[in-house]
Design an enzyme around this catalytic site. Structure first.
Site, PDB file in Angstrom:
ATOM      1  N   CYS A 110       0.801  -1.277   0.044  1.00 33.90           N
ATOM      2  CA  CYS A 110      -0.026   0.053  -0.041  1.00 33.90           C
ATOM      3  C   CYS A 110       0.868   1.178  -0.250  1.00 33.90           C
ATOM      4  O   CYS A 110       0.491   2.328  -0.597  1.00 33.90           O
ATOM      5  CB  CYS A 110      -1.098   0.016   1.112  1.00 33.90           C
ATOM      6  SG  CYS A 110      -2.021  -1.446   1.038  1.00 33.90           S
ATOM      7  N   HIS A 244      -3.895   6.713   3.386  1.00 31.92           N
ATOM      8  CA  HIS A 244      -4.140   5.383   2.766  1.00 31.92           C
ATOM      9  C   HIS A 244      -5.586   4.887   3.061  1.00 31.92           C
ATOM     10  O   HIS A 244      -6.048   5.138   4.207  1.00 31.92           O
ATOM     11  CB  HIS A 244      -3.098   4.023   3.194  1.00 31.92           C
ATOM     12  CG  HIS A 244      -3.452   3.006   2.823  1.00 31.92           C
ATOM     13  ND1 HIS A 244      -3.778   2.826   1.342  1.00 31.92           N
ATOM     14  CD2 HIS A 244      -3.581   1.562   3.115  1.00 31.92           C
ATOM     15  CE1 HIS A 244      -3.993   1.580   1.041  1.00 31.92           C
ATOM     16  NE2 HIS A 244      -4.048   0.895   2.130  1.00 31.92           N
ATOM     17  N   ASN A 274     -10.223  -0.201  -0.743  1.00 32.33           N
ATOM     18  CA  ASN A 274      -8.861  -0.303  -0.661  1.00 32.33           C
ATOM     19  C   ASN A 274      -8.411  -0.428  -1.989  1.00 32.33           C
ATOM     20  O   ASN A 274      -8.293  -2.010  -2.210  1.00 32.33           O
ATOM     21  CB  ASN A 274      -8.293  -1.278   0.419  1.00 32.33           C
ATOM     22  CG  ASN A 274      -7.114  -1.006   0.839  1.00 32.33           C
ATOM     23  OD1 ASN A 274      -6.139  -0.704   0.036  1.00 32.33           O
ATOM     24  ND2 ASN A 274      -6.389  -1.856   2.039  1.00 32.33           N
TER      25      ASN A 274
HETATM   26  N1  ACO Z   1     -19.546  -9.468   7.011  1.00 35.74           N
HETATM   27  C1  ACO Z   1     -19.898  -9.751   8.289  1.00 35.74           C
HETATM   28  N2  ACO Z   1     -19.249 -10.242   9.482  1.00 35.74           N
HETATM   29  C2  ACO Z   1     -17.854 -10.111   9.198  1.00 35.74           C
HETATM   30  C3  ACO Z   1     -17.098  -9.828   8.007  1.00 35.74           C
HETATM   31  C4  ACO Z   1     -18.106  -9.442   6.831  1.00 35.74           C
HETATM   32  N3  ACO Z   1     -17.568  -9.096   5.769  1.00 35.74           N
HETATM   33  N4  ACO Z   1     -15.915  -9.954   7.846  1.00 35.74           N
HETATM   34  C5  ACO Z   1     -15.865 -10.287   9.319  1.00 35.74           C
HETATM   35  N5  ACO Z   1     -16.535 -10.585  10.018  1.00 35.74           N
HETATM   36  C6  ACO Z   1     -17.033 -10.785  11.376  1.00 35.74           C
HETATM   37  C7  ACO Z   1     -15.940 -11.786  11.813  1.00 35.74           C
HETATM   38  O1  ACO Z   1     -16.227 -13.122  11.385  1.00 35.74           O
HETATM   39  C8  ACO Z   1     -15.966 -11.684  13.444  1.00 35.74           C
HETATM   40  O2  ACO Z   1     -17.105 -12.321  14.003  1.00 35.74           O
HETATM   41  P1  ACO Z   1     -17.049 -13.245  15.394  1.00 35.74           P
HETATM   42  O3  ACO Z   1     -16.771 -12.024  16.156  1.00 35.74           O
HETATM   43  O4  ACO Z   1     -18.152 -13.986  15.311  1.00 35.74           O
HETATM   44  O5  ACO Z   1     -15.832 -14.247  15.332  1.00 35.74           O
HETATM   45  C9  ACO Z   1     -16.642 -10.239  13.598  1.00 35.74           C
HETATM   46  O6  ACO Z   1     -17.253  -9.773  12.369  1.00 35.74           O
HETATM   47  C10 ACO Z   1     -15.383  -9.039  13.894  1.00 35.74           C
HETATM   48  O7  ACO Z   1     -14.154  -9.419  13.156  1.00 35.74           O
HETATM   49  P2  ACO Z   1     -13.033  -8.539  13.275  1.00 35.74           P
HETATM   50  O8  ACO Z   1     -12.035  -9.306  12.290  1.00 35.74           O
HETATM   51  O9  ACO Z   1     -12.761  -8.528  14.775  1.00 35.74           O
HETATM   52  O10 ACO Z   1     -13.352  -7.268  12.654  1.00 35.74           O
HETATM   53  P3  ACO Z   1     -12.900  -5.784  12.805  1.00 35.74           P
HETATM   54  O11 ACO Z   1     -13.722  -4.760  13.387  1.00 35.74           O
HETATM   55  O12 ACO Z   1     -11.291  -5.844  13.145  1.00 35.74           O
HETATM   56  O13 ACO Z   1     -12.958  -5.525  11.434  1.00 35.74           O
HETATM   57  C11 ACO Z   1     -11.119  -5.301   9.506  1.00 35.74           C
HETATM   58  C12 ACO Z   1     -12.236  -6.006  10.268  1.00 35.74           C
HETATM   59  C13 ACO Z   1     -12.366  -4.288   8.698  1.00 35.74           C
HETATM   60  C14 ACO Z   1     -10.638  -5.985   8.224  1.00 35.74           C
HETATM   61  C15 ACO Z   1     -10.346  -4.441  10.294  1.00 35.74           C
HETATM   62  O14 ACO Z   1      -9.560  -5.171  11.348  1.00 35.74           O
HETATM   63  C16 ACO Z   1      -9.281  -3.639   9.542  1.00 35.74           C
HETATM   64  O15 ACO Z   1      -9.587  -2.677   8.779  1.00 35.74           O
HETATM   65  N6  ACO Z   1      -7.971  -4.080   9.617  1.00 35.74           N
HETATM   66  C17 ACO Z   1      -7.069  -3.306   9.021  1.00 35.74           C
HETATM   67  C18 ACO Z   1      -7.022  -3.661   7.457  1.00 35.74           C
HETATM   68  C19 ACO Z   1      -5.734  -2.769   6.800  1.00 35.74           C
HETATM   69  O16 ACO Z   1      -5.698  -1.750   7.155  1.00 35.74           O
HETATM   70  N7  ACO Z   1      -5.206  -3.273   5.795  1.00 35.74           N
HETATM   71  C20 ACO Z   1      -4.284  -2.463   5.116  1.00 35.74           C
HETATM   72  C21 ACO Z   1      -3.436  -3.133   4.295  1.00 35.74           C
HETATM   73  S1  ACO Z   1      -3.915  -3.925   2.818  1.00 35.74           S
HETATM   74  C22 ACO Z   1      -2.575  -4.404   1.896  1.00 35.74           C
HETATM   75  O17 ACO Z   1      -1.231  -4.288   2.367  1.00 35.74           O
HETATM   76  C23 ACO Z   1      -2.640  -5.017   0.883  1.00 35.74           C
END
Ligand code: ACO
Length: 317
Positions: A110, A244, A274
Site C-alpha cells: 500500500c 491510505h 482499498n
Molecule cells: N461481514 C460480516 N461479518 C464479518 C465480516 C463481513 N464482511 N468480516 C468479518 N466478520 C465478522 C468476523 O467473523 C467476526 O465475527 P466473530 O466475532 O463472530 O468472530 C466479527 O465480524 C469481527 O471481526 P474482526 O476481524 O474482529 O472485525 P474488525 O472490527 O477488526 O474489522 C477489518 C475487520 C475491517 C478487516 C479491520 O480489522 C481492518 O480494517 N483491519 C486493517 C486492514 C488494513 O488496514 N489493511 C491494510 C493493508 S492491506 C494491504 O496491504 C494489501
C-alpha cells in the site's frame, strides 16, 4: 532539488459493486461493511487488465502535465502484482504509451506510491532525470479469496499516476519496513516442478485484520508527526492529510490522535475501497481535477500495508 507534481491521472474498471451486491456472494451486509470500514462500493475488473488501468491513468497524467511520453526520463510502477512477473508493468506501460526511457516496478504494497516518490527523489537529486512518471496500479480483486468475507469486501481495483518535474515540493519523507509474513501475505503459486514436493497452495490474501488495524493506527500517528517535524513544520501547518484508504475507522482514529480536524483529512474510500498503492494517487487526481488544492498547500501523505511497510511524506503543492 527534488520534484514537483505537474500532472495527475487515474483509472478504474467500468463495473462498480455495492455492499448489497457482495452480500449476495458471502455472509455479510451493507450495515457491517459500512460501519466497520466506511466502504459502500468498489470498482472490480470484469475484463480490464492491470495494464489497461495503468496505461489509462498514465495517459491522463501525461495529458494533465502537457507532457509527451517521449519526454519521460524514467517510469516507476508501484504494484503488488503486475499482469506478468516479467516484463514489469512499467516496461509494458513504457511500450504502450510510446515512451523510451528506463522503467521498473517496485513492490511495497500500500505505501508503494510513497516508496516510488522517494526513489524518484533520488534520481532528481542526482540530476539524471527531468520528467518522471509514477503509476501505482493494483488488481486486488484477483488476489482476494471471494469465499472469505473478512477480506473480499475490503478491496477494489484501480490505478493512479503522477508526472514529476524538477522542483522543491518534497519537504520530507520517511519509509519503514517491519518484515514478516504472519500478519499479512499473498503467497505466490507453486509451480509444477516434478522435483519439488511443494504443497498445493491458495494464492489468496491473508490478513490478521485486528492486528493490522492496530499497526496502521500507530503508524499513521507516528509517521505523520515525524515527517511534519522533519519538514520543520507543526501539525497546524498541514493543509490536508491524504491517508491510505484502508478503513475509515483507522483514518478517524489516527486523525483524532493527531488532533487534526476532520475537514482536513481527505477520503474517497466510500466509492473505491482499498486499492492498495493506487489509493493516494487516485485521491490526489480526483481532487486535483476539481482544482481543490491551492498553490502552497501543505499535504501530508501516509500509508501502511503488506510488508509490513509504511511511508509518509510532506509535499508543498
Ligand atoms: N461481514 C460480516 N461479518 C464479518 C465480516 C463481513 N464482511 N468480516 C468479518 N466478520 C465478522 C468476523 O467473523 C467476526 O465475527 P466473530 O466475532 O463472530 O468472530 C466479527 O465480524 C469481527 O471481526 P474482526 O476481524 O474482529 O472485525 P474488525 O472490527 O477488526 O474489522 C477489518 C475487520 C475491517 C478487516 C479491520 O480489522 C481492518 O480494517 N483491519 C486493517 C486492514 C488494513 O488496514 N489493511 C491494510 C493493508 S492491506 C494491504 O496491504 C494489501
Amino acid at each position: 532539488m527534488n520534484f514537483q507534481i505537474i500532472g495527475t491521472g487515474s483509472s478504474h474498471p467500468a463495473c462498480s459493486k455495492t455492499n448489497d451486491d457482495l452480500a449476495k456472494l458471502v455472509e455479510t451486509s451493507d450495515e457491517w461493511i459500512t460501519t466497520r470500514t466506511g466502504i459502500k462500493s468498489r470498482y472490480v475488473s470484469t475484463g480490464e487488465t492491470l495494464t489497461d488501468l495503468a496505461c489509462e491513468a498514465a495517459e491522463h497524467a501525461l495529458e494533465n502535465a502537457a507532457t509527451a511520453a517521449q519526454e519521460l526520463d524514467l517510469i516507476i510502477c508501484a504494484t503488488i502484482r503486475g499482469d506478468y512477473f516479467t516484463p514489469s508493468l512499467a516496461c509494458i506501460v513504457q511500450q504502450k504509451i510510446g515512451a523510451s526511457c528506463p522503467a521498473f516496478d517496485i513492490n511495497a504494497a500500500c505505501p508503494g506510491f510513497i516508496y516510488a516518490l522517494d526513489v524518484a527523489a533520488g534520481y532528481f537529486a542526482r540530476k539524471t532525470v527531468k520528467k518522471v512518471l509514477i503509476v501505482a496500479a493494483e488488481m486486488m480483486t484477483k488476489m482476494v479469496d471471494w469465499n472469505d468475507r473478512s477480506t473480499c469486501v475490503l478491496f477494489g481495483d484501480g490505478a493512479g499516476a503522477t508526472v514529476l518535474a524538477e522542483g522543491d515540493s518534497l519537504l520530507s519523507i520517511k519509509l519503514t519496513a517491519q518484515g514478516g509474513t504472519d500478519l499479512l501475505n499473498i503467497p505466490n503459486v507453486n509451480g509444477n516442478s516434478p522435483f519439488c514436493d511443494c504443497p498445493k497452495n491458495d494464492p489468496y490474501l491473508f490478513m490478521n485484520g485486528p492486528e493490522v488495524y492496530k499497526f496502521a493506527v500507530a503508524a499513521m500517528e507516528r509517521d505523520v508527526k515525524e515527517v511534519v517535524e522533519m519538514a520543520g513544520l507543526t501539525l497546524e501547518d498541514i493543509s490536508y492529510v491524504l491517508p491510505h484508504q484502508a478503513n475509515l475507522r483507522i483514518i478517524d482514529t489516527g486523525r483524532k490522535k493527531l488532533k487534526i480536524p476532520k475537514e482536513k483529512v481527505l477520503v474517497n474510500i466510500e466509492q473505491h475501497g482499498n486499492i492498495s498503492s493506487a489509493c493516494i494517487p487516485t485521491l490526489l487526481d480526483e481532487l486535483n481535477r476539481k482544482s481543490f488544492f491551492k498553490r502552497g498547500d501543505i499535504l501530508a501523505l501516509c500509508a501502511f500495508g503488506g510488508g509490513l511497510t509504511t511511508g509518509a511524506c510532506i509535499l508543498k503543492w
